[in-house]
Design an enzyme around this catalytic site. Structure first.
Site, short mmCIF file in Angstrom:
data_model
loop_
_atom_site.label_atom_id
_atom_site.label_comp_id
_atom_site.label_asym_id
_atom_site.label_seq_id
_atom_site.Cartn_x
_atom_site.Cartn_y
_atom_site.Cartn_z
N GLU A 160 9.16 -42.25 24.96
CA GLU A 160 8.47 -42.47 26.23
C GLU A 160 8.87 -43.86 26.72
OE1 GLU A 160 3.90 -42.69 27.65
OE2 GLU A 160 4.47 -40.84 26.63
N HIS A 186 6.89 -38.52 30.46
CA HIS A 186 6.27 -37.55 29.56
C HIS A 186 7.37 -36.55 29.15
CE1 HIS A 186 1.65 -37.73 30.52
NE2 HIS A 186 2.13 -38.89 30.10
#
Length: 160
Positions: free
Chosen positions: A40, A102
């Site tokens: 991420e 994400h």
């Protein structure tokens, strides 16, 4: 193979527009979590707001040494983000919010995201802009939420 053509993305929040510059789109796409090994990523949104409240994102900060990255987590820990923000002000670019990735096609904010956004809104000072913006980069879509600095209400912006 055909070249990809990037354009500014334009969103609507209440009575204002939120625009992500095409060069920023290119940068954001570099951090998509397409593979399991991709961590991420995230950073700050830097831009300008006109007298009508319309906001354009011109630049971003990206993950820096000292930030914490894993498959499902990004923590902005490097003080260099603040240094970049200070330099950006010399180009009349100001903090407009945060972005992160994400590892799914169509991203939704997690509970942790919502709590982080509420903290950001609490720390924002009313003034130049009515909103702070929050972008989540999914594999297939980029989604945007706005937070009203005065009312603290968070809602999704609509792509136009």
């Amino acid at each position: 193979m055909k070249d990809v053509v990037y354009v500014d993305l334009k969103y609507r929040i209440d009575d204002i527009n939120f625009i992500i510059n095409k060069d920023v789109i290119i940068k954001l796409n570099e951090y998509k979590q397409k593979y399991y090994s991709d961590p991420e990523s995230g950073g700050l949104l830097l831009g300008r707001t006109d007298i009508h409240g319309n906001t354009k994102i011109i630049d971003i900060t990206v993950p820096l040494e000292g930030d914490i990255q894993s498959r499902f987590r990004f923590l902005r820990k490097s003080n260099k983000h603040k240094d970049i923000l200070a330099e950006a002000k010399k180009r009349c670019l100001y903090f407009k919010g945060n972005w992160h990735t994400h590892p799914i096609n169509i991203p939704n904010p997690s509970w942790v995201d919502i709590m982080s956004w509420r903290k950001t809104l609490k720390n924002c000072k009313p003034g130049e802009s009515r909103y702070a913006f929050f972008i989540i980069i999914g594999i297939a879509e980029i989604r945007v939420w706005s937070g009203d600095i005065n009312t603290k209400e968070i809602k999704e912006a609509k792509l136009i």
